[in-house]
Every structure is written in structure tokens, then in C-alpha cells.
Design a protein around this motif. Structure first.
Motif, PDB file in Angstrom:
ATOM      1  N   SER B 173      66.261  21.438  51.833  1.00 31.07           N
ATOM      2  CA  SER B 173      64.774  21.323  51.777  1.00 31.07           C
ATOM      3  C   SER B 173      64.033  20.103  52.524  1.00 31.07           C
ATOM      4  O   SER B 173      63.245  20.073  52.662  1.00 31.07           O
ATOM      5  N   LEU B 174      65.194  19.026  52.681  1.00 22.42           N
ATOM      6  CA  LEU B 174      64.548  17.713  53.227  1.00 22.42           C
ATOM      7  C   LEU B 174      64.468  17.882  54.632  1.00 22.42           C
ATOM      8  O   LEU B 174      63.504  17.071  55.066  1.00 22.42           O
ATOM      9  N   THR B 175      65.207  18.782  55.391  1.00 18.35           N
ATOM     10  CA  THR B 175      65.129  18.625  56.725  1.00 18.35           C
ATOM     11  C   THR B 175      65.062  19.955  57.374  1.00 18.35           C
ATOM     12  O   THR B 175      65.497  21.094  56.722  1.00 18.35           O
ATOM     13  N   ARG B 176      64.493  20.010  58.577  1.00 13.33           N
ATOM     14  CA  ARG B 176      64.503  21.506  59.436  1.00 13.33           C
ATOM     15  C   ARG B 176      65.703  21.749  60.284  1.00 13.33           C
ATOM     16  O   ARG B 176      65.980  22.663  60.910  1.00 13.33           O
ATOM     17  N   ASN B 177      66.753  20.531  60.051  1.00 18.44           N
ATOM     18  CA  ASN B 177      67.881  20.547  61.203  1.00 18.44           C
ATOM     19  C   ASN B 177      69.090  20.733  59.828  1.00 18.44           C
ATOM     20  O   ASN B 177      69.304  20.123  59.104  1.00 18.44           O
ATOM     21  N   GLN B 178      69.561  21.997  59.970  1.00 19.08           N
ATOM     22  CA  GLN B 178      70.560  22.502  58.934  1.00 19.08           C
ATOM     23  C   GLN B 178      72.014  21.955  59.040  1.00 19.08           C
ATOM     24  O   GLN B 178      72.500  21.443  58.175  1.00 19.08           O
ATOM     25  N   ILE B 179      72.145  21.092  60.276  1.00 21.90           N
ATOM     26  CA  ILE B 179      73.337  20.188  60.480  1.00 21.90           C
ATOM     27  C   ILE B 179      73.361  18.985  59.460  1.00 21.90           C
ATOM     28  O   ILE B 179      74.269  18.772  58.973  1.00 21.90           O
TER      29      ILE B 179
END
Lengths: 333, 256
Positions: B173-179
Motif C-alpha cells: 500500500s506504500l508504493t505504486r510499484n509492485q517490485i
């Protein structure tokens, strides 16, 4: 109903003390240049983000006090349609209906209605990720109205569509008006004139004007009485025609447009005085040996109103200490 | 609850429509199968050595304590490495594709969004564990292990997974980048795994570190022992990260 809403991102003021109302069944156009705070305002109205100050009332309910009840009454189409690419159209709409709290027995008919209304019949079993931009936009619209909301909020509903699709979308929006209230944002001016009952113009996060499209135009026309713009079609070269027109007393400005393929040149002329000056314009042109293909009076368009209002704003901002919101990213979610 | 289930259903559908879930299931089945074959081999060899000595050693071999226990402990380590792959896309993908806007303007609470996502990931994990029923079933076919310790171990694995997935959900939930989300999750889990070794040095700080070890609490379950201490640890661990995930989703509204 938006009451003195402000929204800050850190120290940037994106929307400043904005107030306006929408009557039931009305289509309200939300007009402004990019970065004016349109998306931010819509996000506040839909309950995506709370305002820094002020409040939003939908159907008499304060969105801060009963967020879920208000959100149930709103259908929202963000600028980029929020779609799951791996889902089929009908399955996605079913999910949207369920998510919006449509009761179990009502889901199927609701999905059917939305599919029919947005002309998605042929695409119902298709995977969303493989649909064209126009179809995707329609699916986006369908998900916004699948639960029969009282208020429909559409952020740039015609962006990225081809002319035929734009026409269809506008027609659809018109048919929706009356039974429900629509708020749509756009930076395309003709769209407002075609689809909206009323216009709110914002720039730099502030309200610039609020009226019907016709009255806004009339207002600007009145301000400019005593002068008019004329559109003259002639043939190149431009110099001869321009020189001839400039020689006429009362002509303030002559501007040549680009030369078109059929060896036609369009001149924009701004001249004082009433319509009798048209004769003088034509005579001067013919005497200079230039052909005359057309002569037309250009009334004040919505575009002029828009430009006048938003330019006014930048001039005011140049000296004042108002924070300009044009640097605010509109899309970052 | 209905809203959370709506989210969960779509989430599971999406996972099964993408290759990610199948790759993950396959990888798990392969690695677990390797562990199973390896442990079984050692167990059988030990058994043969013992029968050659004709009972002089006095020891006995037990499927529960000498095979299943180690197998379950290894499964916990597998989960540690594979679950970040399951949790990393949950919220990140919604933020990236813009569908978060759909969820956040729907008449559902932020908590329901988080719970729905969590339930979906947990269900997939449970499905993954169900694959191991095949291997364990084979053991029951050919011998008579006790069933209760096995069930306790599965309960432990489920609780462990719940904790790991809740943590992964928060980082997602912190980032739009799943990596990035996956790496953060993996890093955090690595730390929470390694504290077990740091904790082995003893002392008051050592005991605290040992308590924080996510896999350390699995040992009891693997042996078939359920303690309140371990139960409380996993449940509060999951609740803590789910709470943070909800707050993180909520803060997204303010930041826009």
C-alpha cells in the motif's frame, strides 16, 4: 453544493475558496485550463479526498459526516477510466454494481441497463484490456451509472476519443440529464456549449465565472460593444491585403492566418465602428486587387470569454501574492 | 463483510487470470516436493540403518517427530520467500492502474478494502498449502502418524502466512510499484527471520529479538504444540500490519 472549499497539497493551494451549486437534473460544465484544479475539485466532491477547508453537500448530506451514504449516490468517472484489464465487461460492471451497494437481486438488471445505455452489447463478453479507447471510455461511463446515482461526476469524459465517439458521448450525457445531475469537467470549449446548462469557469483554483454558456457570451459581447472582429477570406500574398486593410480608419489589428492548400488566406481583422465598416473592408480589398472569397462577422465565442477570464487571472496573479496552482500534478494518484 | 468479500472475489479472479498465481503455485509445489523427497529419503535411510543395528541403539523413529516436524518447519521458510510475491501486487497494482480511485470513491470503508485484499491473498495461500495435503496424505497412507500434531502444524502455517501477508499488504500500500513493494516486504521478512539467530545469543535483548522472530513461533506448531504465546504473537502481528495498511490507504486520500 460546494461551499467555500479549499484544498492544499503541502504548501501549494490547488483550490481556493471555491463555492458553487448544481440544481437537480442540471448538467454543469466545469471549465478551466490544465492545472486549474478541476480534477482536485471533482475528487473532493466524490469523496476521494477530504477538503482542507469548507464542505461539500450532496442531496443535503455532508460528505464529511456521512461519506458512505453520499458515495452511494455518486457515480464517478475519473480522467483515466478505472478498469481491470483482465475482466470481461459484464463481469466488471457486476463487480462495480456490487461494490456500489446495489442489492443482490438488482445487480443483473442494473448491469443490463448500463450495457444497453452505453451501447456495450457487442462487447459484453470481451476482455476489457483488449477494447479500444472508445469502448473503454464507454465501460468507464457504464460503471459510473450502473447503480443509478443521483449525481454523476465525469472528469474529461471525451478526452482521447475520436470525433464520432465524442458526438455519441455528448449525446449520451444529454440523455442522462434530467433524471440525474451531471457535473463534467473539460477544457474543450465547444463541449460546454453543446452539453451543459450552466458553466463554472475556474483558473488557478479560483472561481472566475458561473453562468449559462449563452449569457457568458452575451456578457463578454456587451463589454466589447463598439468594436468587432471580422474574418476575411482572400488569396495570398498576405502583405498586399494587410496593407490595404490597415489603411482604413478604425481598423485596429490585422492578423493573417496560415495559407491553406486551396490558395486561401484567412485574415482576422479587429475594427471599431458598427457593421457599415464591412463595406469599407471589401472595397479596400478589391481596390488593392485582392480577391474576396468571404467576409464574416465573428461574434464573441465562449472561447473569447474563456480567454478573457483566464488571462485576466494571470495578469492579476502577476502582481498579487496568490499562489498559482498550475504546478500541481493533476494525475498523480 | 459483503463489501470485503466483493473485493476478495475480484482479487482472486484477477490472480487466477494472471500467470503469477500459477507460477507461484508451481514454484511452491516444486520446492516443497524437493524438501519432501529429501526428508523422506533421510527418514527411510535412518530407518534402514536402525534395523540393521537390530535395535541395539534403543532409539525409535517417529513419522511425526522425525519427518513431519522438519517438513513443516521448512514449509514456513518457503512461505517466507514466496509470500512476498503473493502480496506485493495487491494494493500497488490498484494504485498504478488508477482503479484505487474506483475503490476509494465506492461506498465502502478503507478497512473493508484492506480486509478484502487480505482475505483474497490468504485464500490463495491456503490453496497453496492444500497442495501439500497430497504429500502428507501419502504418509498417512503408508504409516500411522498422529493427526493432531499435523493439524496443529497446519494451523501454525496458516497463522504465519496471515502475518506475512498482512505485512506484505502494508508494504504494497506504500508504493505504486509492485517490485518495490515486493523487495520491501522481502527485506522486512528477512530482518524478522534473522533476529532469531541474533536472539540466540541470549540476554534480555536476545529474548526480545527471539520473540520477534516470525519463524521462531512456528517451532512449537511444527512440533504439534499450540501455545497462547505463539497464537497471540501471530494474531497480533497480522492485526498490527493490517491496521497500518488501513492507515496507509487512508493517508492516500490526503496526499491525493
Amino acid at each position: 453544493m460546494v461551499e467555500s472549499v479549499s484544498k492544499r497539497y503541502g504548501r501549494t493551494l490547488a483550490v481556493a475558496d471555491l463555492s458553487f451549486g448544481v440544481a437537480k437534473g442540471e448538467v454543469l460544465g466545469f471549465l478551466g485550463p490544465n492545472g486549474a484544479g478541476k480534477t482536485t475539485t471533482m475528487r473532493v466532491i466524490t469523496g476521494f479526498m477530504p477538503p482542507s477547508e469548507g464542505r461539500v453537500l450532496v442531496g443535503g448530506l455532508d460528505i464529511a459526516e456521512s461519506p458512505l451514504e453520499v458515495r452511494r449516490r455518486i457515480g464517478y468517472l475519473p480522467e483515466n477510466p478505472p478498469l481491470y484489464p483482465e475482466m470481461e465487461v459484464a463481469a466488471f460492471l457486476e463487480f462495480a454494481a456490487r461494490l456500489r451497494g446495489v442489492p443482490k437481486t438488482g445487480i443483473r438488471p442494473a448491469v443490463e441497463r448500463a450495457i444497453e445505455r452505453c451501447a456495450l452489447g457487442e462487447a459484453r463478453e470481451h476482455i476489457i484490456g483488449k477494447l479500444s479507447r472508445g469502448f473503454r471510455q464507454r465501460v468507464g461511463l457504464a460503471q459510473a451509472l450502473v447503480h443509478e446515482p443521483e449525481l454523476l461526476v465525469l472528469d474529461e469524459p471525451t478526452a482521447g476519443l475520436d470525433p464520432k465517439q465524442i458526438h455519441e458521448t455528448r449525446k449520451l450525457i444529454r440523455t442522462l440529464a434530467g433524471e440525474r445531475t451531471v457535473v463534467l469537467s473539460t477544457h474543450i470549449l465547444p463541449e460546454v456549449a453543446v452539453t451543459c446548462d450552466r458553466v463554472v469557469i475556474i483558473a488557478g483554483g479560483r472561481l472566475r465565472a458561473e453562468d449559462t454558456p449563452e449569457r457568458l457570451v452575451a456578457r463578454l459581447g456587451a463589454a466589447e460593444r463598439g468594436s468587432g472582429t471580422w474574418e476575411i477570406e482572400t488569396a495570398p500574398p498576405a502583405d498586399a491585403a494587410e496593407a490595404a486593410l490597415r489603411a482604413i480608419p478604425g481598423v485596429a489589428r490585422v492578423e493573417a492566418g496560415p495559407e491553406t492548400a486551396e490558395r486561401t488566406l484567412v485574415l482576422q481583422v479587429e475594427a471599431a465602428g458598427d457593421r457599415t465598416i464591412a463595406t469599407a473592408l471589401a472595397r479596400a480589398l478589391l481596390e488593392a486587387g485582392c480577391p474576396l472569397y468571404g467576409l464574416r462577422r465573428g461574434g464573441a465565442s465562449l472561447e473569447d470569454v474563456f480567454l478573457a477570464l483566464t488571462t485576466e487571472e494571470t495578469e492579476a496573479n502577476g502582481t498579487g501574492d496568490v499562489t498559482d496552482a498550475s504546478g500541481v500534478p493533476e494525475e498523480d494518484a | 463483510m459483503r463489501n470485503a468479500l466483493t473485493i476478495a472475489r475480484r482479487e482472486i479472479g484477477a490472480a487466477l487470470a494472471s500467470p503469477v498465481a500459477y507460477v507461484l503455485f508451481g514454484a511452491f509445489a516444486f520446492l516443497y516436493g524437493y524438501f519432501f523427497a529429501d526428508y523422506l529419503q533421510s527418514f527411510v535411510e535412518a530407518g534402514m540403518r536402525m534395523s540393521q543395528m537390530g535395535g541395539f541403539s534403543g532409539g525409535t523413529l517417529n513419522v511425526n517427530t522425525d519427518l513431519l516436524r522438519w517438513l513443516m518447519a521448512s514449509t514456513a521458510i518457503l512461505a517466507l520467500f514466496l509470500l512476498p510475491l503473493l502480496s506485493m501486487r495487491t494494493v500497488s497494482e490498484e494504485i498504478r492502474s488508477g482503479t484505487m480511485e474506483l475503490l476509494l470513491t465506492a461506498p465502502i470503508t478503507d478497512g473493508q478494502i484492506v480486509i478484502g485484499k487480505f482475505l483474497a491473498a490468504f485464500a490463495l495461500y491456503a490453496g497453496m498449502l492444500a497442495l501439500t495435503g497430497l504429500h502428507v496424505g501419502v504418509l498417512f497412507w503408508f504409516s500411522r502418524p498422529e493427526i493432531a500434531p499435523v493439524l496443529a502444524a497446519y494451523l501454525g502455517l496458516l497463522l504465519l502466512g496471515a502475518g506475512l501477508l498482512a505485512l506484505g499488504l502494508f508494504f504494497s500500500s506504500l508504493t505504486r510499484n509492485q517490485i518495490v513493494a515486493g523487495l520491501l516486504t522481502f527485506g522486512a521478512l528477512l530482518v524478522l527471520w534473522l533476529v532469531e539467530f541474533a536472539g540466540a545469543r541470549g540476554g534480555e535483548p536476545g529474548r526480545l529479538l527471539a520473540y520477534l522472530s516470525v519463524t521462531g513461533h512456528m517451532e512449537g506448531f511444527a512440533r504439534g504444540v499450540i501455545t497462547t504465546r505463539d497464537l497471540v504473537f501471530y494474531l497480533s502481528f497480522a492485526a498490527f500490519w493490517l491496521y497500518l495498511a488501513r492507515e496507509s490507504v487512508r493517508s492516500r486520500r490526503w496526499r491525493g
